[in-house]
Write a protein that holds these residues in place. Structure first.
Motif, PDB file in Angstrom:
ATOM      1  N   ARG A  11       0.822  -1.206   0.000  1.00 48.16           N
ATOM      2  CA  ARG A  11       0.000   0.000   0.000  1.00 48.16           C
ATOM      3  C   ARG A  11       0.861   1.264   0.000  1.00 48.16           C
ATOM      4  NH1 ARG A  11      -5.063  -1.281   4.150  1.00 48.16           N
ATOM      5  NH2 ARG A  11      -5.918  -3.033   2.953  1.00 48.16           N
ATOM      6  N   ALA A  12       1.969   1.219   0.753  1.00 49.81           N
ATOM      7  CA  ALA A  12       2.871   2.372   0.776  1.00 49.81           C
ATOM      8  C   ALA A  12       3.476   2.615  -0.601  1.00 49.81           C
ATOM      9  CB  ALA A  12       3.978   2.153   1.808  1.00 49.81           C
ATOM     10  N   GLY A  13       3.722   1.528  -1.333  1.00 45.82           N
ATOM     11  CA  GLY A  13       4.256   1.684  -2.678  1.00 45.82           C
ATOM     12  C   GLY A  13       3.259   2.294  -3.644  1.00 45.82           C
ATOM     13  N   LEU A  14       1.954   2.070  -3.386  1.00 45.30           N
ATOM     14  CA  LEU A  14       0.920   2.631  -4.250  1.00 45.30           C
ATOM     15  C   LEU A  14       0.567   4.062  -3.875  1.00 45.30           C
ATOM     16  CD1 LEU A  14      -1.524  -0.413  -4.554  1.00 45.30           C
ATOM     17  CD2 LEU A  14       0.107   0.405  -6.257  1.00 45.30           C
ATOM     18  N   ALA A  15       0.980   4.508  -2.692  1.00 45.46           N
ATOM     19  CA  ALA A  15       0.617   5.847  -2.226  1.00 45.46           C
ATOM     20  C   ALA A  15       1.076   6.952  -3.176  1.00 45.46           C
ATOM     21  CB  ALA A  15       1.164   6.081  -0.820  1.00 45.46           C
ATOM     22  N   PRO A  16       2.313   6.937  -3.687  1.00 40.67           N
ATOM     23  CA  PRO A  16       2.710   8.016  -4.621  1.00 40.67           C
ATOM     24  C   PRO A  16       1.843   8.079  -5.861  1.00 40.67           C
ATOM     25  CG  PRO A  16       4.634   6.820  -3.833  1.00 40.67           C
ATOM     26  CD  PRO A  16       3.446   6.044  -3.380  1.00 40.67           C
ATOM     27  N   ILE A  17       1.429   6.900  -6.365  1.00 41.01           N
ATOM     28  CA  ILE A  17       0.569   6.883  -7.549  1.00 41.01           C
ATOM     29  C   ILE A  17      -0.786   7.505  -7.229  1.00 41.01           C
ATOM     30  CG2 ILE A  17      -0.547   5.399  -9.250  1.00 41.01           C
ATOM     31  CD1 ILE A  17       1.720   3.408  -8.872  1.00 41.01           C
ATOM     32  N   ALA A  18      -1.323   7.176  -6.040  1.00 42.58           N
ATOM     33  CA  ALA A  18      -2.615   7.737  -5.639  1.00 42.58           C
ATOM     34  C   ALA A  18      -2.529   9.252  -5.484  1.00 42.58           C
ATOM     35  CB  ALA A  18      -3.071   7.098  -4.331  1.00 42.58           C
ATOM     36  N   LEU A  23      -3.406  14.798  -7.492  1.00 43.83           N
ATOM     37  CA  LEU A  23      -2.818  16.055  -7.959  1.00 43.83           C
ATOM     38  C   LEU A  23      -3.251  16.388  -9.379  1.00 43.83           C
ATOM     39  CD1 LEU A  23      -0.845  18.405  -7.523  1.00 43.83           C
ATOM     40  CD2 LEU A  23       0.990  16.907  -8.355  1.00 43.83           C
ATOM     41  N   LEU A  24      -3.232  15.388 -10.253  1.00 42.38           N
ATOM     42  CA  LEU A  24      -3.658  15.614 -11.636  1.00 42.38           C
ATOM     43  C   LEU A  24      -5.138  15.985 -11.697  1.00 42.38           C
ATOM     44  CD1 LEU A  24      -1.790  12.689 -13.441  1.00 42.38           C
ATOM     45  CD2 LEU A  24      -1.204  15.121 -13.479  1.00 42.38           C
ATOM     46  N   PHE A  28      -6.058  19.521 -13.349  1.00 40.36           N
ATOM     47  CA  PHE A  28      -6.661  19.571 -14.683  1.00 40.36           C
ATOM     48  C   PHE A  28      -8.187  19.552 -14.672  1.00 40.36           C
ATOM     49  CE2 PHE A  28      -2.403  17.813 -15.546  1.00 40.36           C
ATOM     50  CZ  PHE A  28      -1.976  18.750 -16.473  1.00 40.36           C
ATOM     51  N   LEU A  29      -8.811  19.400 -13.515  1.00 36.87           N
ATOM     52  CA  LEU A  29     -10.275  19.411 -13.470  1.00 36.87           C
ATOM     53  C   LEU A  29     -10.805  20.419 -12.458  1.00 36.87           C
ATOM     54  CD1 LEU A  29     -12.896  18.174 -14.521  1.00 36.87           C
ATOM     55  CD2 LEU A  29     -12.777  16.519 -12.667  1.00 36.87           C
ATOM     56  N   VAL A  30     -10.404  20.271 -11.210  1.00 32.73           N
ATOM     57  CA  VAL A  30     -10.964  21.125 -10.166  1.00 32.73           C
ATOM     58  C   VAL A  30     -10.527  22.577 -10.346  1.00 32.73           C
ATOM     59  CG1 VAL A  30     -11.067  21.568  -7.684  1.00 32.73           C
ATOM     60  CG2 VAL A  30     -11.103  19.215  -8.537  1.00 32.73           C
ATOM     61  N   TYR A  31      -9.226  22.808 -10.590  1.00 29.10           N
ATOM     62  CA  TYR A  31      -8.753  24.186 -10.737  1.00 29.10           C
ATOM     63  C   TYR A  31      -9.374  24.875 -11.959  1.00 29.10           C
ATOM     64  CZ  TYR A  31      -5.797  28.153 -11.811  1.00 29.10           C
ATOM     65  OH  TYR A  31      -5.361  29.412 -12.123  1.00 29.10           O
ATOM     66  N   PRO A  32      -9.359  24.268 -13.175  1.00 31.33           N
ATOM     67  CA  PRO A  32     -10.007  24.948 -14.308  1.00 31.33           C
ATOM     68  C   PRO A  32     -11.486  25.222 -14.073  1.00 31.33           C
ATOM     69  CG  PRO A  32      -8.609  23.170 -15.090  1.00 31.33           C
ATOM     70  CD  PRO A  32      -8.697  23.023 -13.607  1.00 31.33           C
ATOM     71  N   LEU A  33     -12.164  24.268 -13.405  1.00 31.77           N
ATOM     72  CA  LEU A  33     -13.590  24.470 -13.133  1.00 31.77           C
ATOM     73  C   LEU A  33     -13.799  25.637 -12.177  1.00 31.77           C
ATOM     74  CD1 LEU A  33     -16.436  23.392 -13.604  1.00 31.77           C
ATOM     75  CD2 LEU A  33     -16.099  21.857 -11.661  1.00 31.77           C
ATOM     76  N   GLY A  34     -13.004  25.675 -11.120  1.00 33.36           N
ATOM     77  CA  GLY A  34     -13.117  26.781 -10.174  1.00 33.36           C
ATOM     78  C   GLY A  34     -12.741  28.115 -10.801  1.00 33.36           C
ATOM     79  N   ARG A  35     -11.706  28.106 -11.644  1.00 36.24           N
ATOM     80  CA  ARG A  35     -11.280  29.326 -12.325  1.00 36.24           C
ATOM     81  C   ARG A  35     -12.361  29.838 -13.261  1.00 36.24           C
ATOM     82  NH1 ARG A  35      -8.156  33.812 -11.993  1.00 36.24           N
ATOM     83  NH2 ARG A  35      -7.392  34.479 -14.037  1.00 36.24           N
TER      84      ARG A  35
END
Length: 294
Positions: A11-18, A23-24, A28-35
């Motif tokens: 699980r710790a190894g998968l944490a960076p991917i999560a 972050l993506l 690419f979705l939340v920030y443009p929508l809020g902007r």
């Protein structure tokens, strides 16, 4: 203990991917929508150094914008026509190609090609067919018929756009329905035959209930895809003749990058998002209830 440590390590190894996925999503979705939501309350114009907060002015201006209302009517018309045509023909093709032989597998692959191609490429192909001197009018001339302004008159241009978009969407619908048909147990058809059910009765009592989830997916995705239609219209008609084939997405981009009204275009984008989300949610809810009844 060893297995527990291995699970924690995994699980710790998968944490960076999560965290990267989160972050993506934010970037690419939340920030443009809020902007975009923030800009919809301003008079933002890239030609001006500063923008002013105008509250609901942009949203109120939409009520008196006849071109926006016309694009909404056109968009809803295309959405309804394409959704119905794509699902009817997609299901028909899936039923015809529901065989597990090499030839049918090849045909299923070929029918998916329009979905793989870019919308711009598809539009250029059809433009070479539908223009005044295109392949279709050349064929009509060979048959002794007069050429037709497929993209030059309001009604025919609308029909042409619906036909091209449906041609693209049918490919995806066919694949989804084909996958759904694969999940139908053959024993159900055998039982229906034993009970004396004909082909139509088997389709109504067995096939439709079993492929209902696939139908929900096709209808909702088709709605969402067609609501944001831009590329096909831009290449085929450019919104003409006389702006009669402008979708709301096309008009939005014209307002933003031709008139430089970023604030107003952001308000249109919020309206389009709310309309698409509301209709998609309502249709999903109704189709899910239908699945439960089936």
């Amino acid at each position: 203990m060893g297995q527990g440590r291995e699970e924690v390590t995994r699980r710790a190894g998968l944490a960076p991917i999560a965290w990267l996925a989160v972050l993506l999503y934010l970037l690419f979705l939340v920030y443009p929508l809020g902007r975009s939501l923030f800009l919809s309350f301003t008079d933002r114009n890239p030609l001006k150094a500063d923008s002013t907060f105008v509250g609901l002015t942009n949203y109120l201006d939409m009520l008196d914008d006849p071109r926006l209302l016309a694009t909404l009517r056109f968009t809803l018309l295309v959405v309804v026509v394409v959704t119905v045509v794509a699902n009817v023909f997609g299901l028909a093709f899936a039923l015809l190609l529901n065989r597990n032989t090499a030839n049918y597998r090849v045909m299923r692959t070929l029918i998916f090609i329009p979905q793989v191609l870019s919308g711009v490429i598809v539009a250029f192909i059809w433009r070479s067919i539908l223009t005044q001197n295109g392949l279709l009018n050349a064929a009509l001339a060979q048959a002794g018929a007069r050429p037709v302004a497929w993209l030059g008159s309001t009604d025919l241009a609308t029909v042409s756009i619906c036909a091209v978009v449906s041609w693209m969407t049918i490919a995806f619908a066919t694949v989804v329905y084909s996958a759904a048909l694969r999940t139908v147990p053959p024993e159900l058809y055998e039982a229906a035959r034993v009970d004396g059910a004909g082909a139509l009765a088997r389709f109504r009592a067995v096939t439709l209930p079993m492929i209902a989830p696939g139908m929900t997916i096709n209808v909702v995705l088709c709605l969402i895809t067609t609501f944001k239609l831009y590329d096909v219209i831009a290449v085929l008609t450019g919104g003409g003749p006389a702006n009669t084939t402008q979708s709301t997405a096309y008009y939005l981009l014209e307002v933003a990058f031709t008139s430089n009204l970023f604030g107003y275009s952001s308000a249109i984008a919020m309206l389009l998002l709310a309309l698409t989300a509301g209709i998609a949610y309502t249709v999903t809810f109704l189709l899910r209830k239908r699945e439960a009844r089936l």
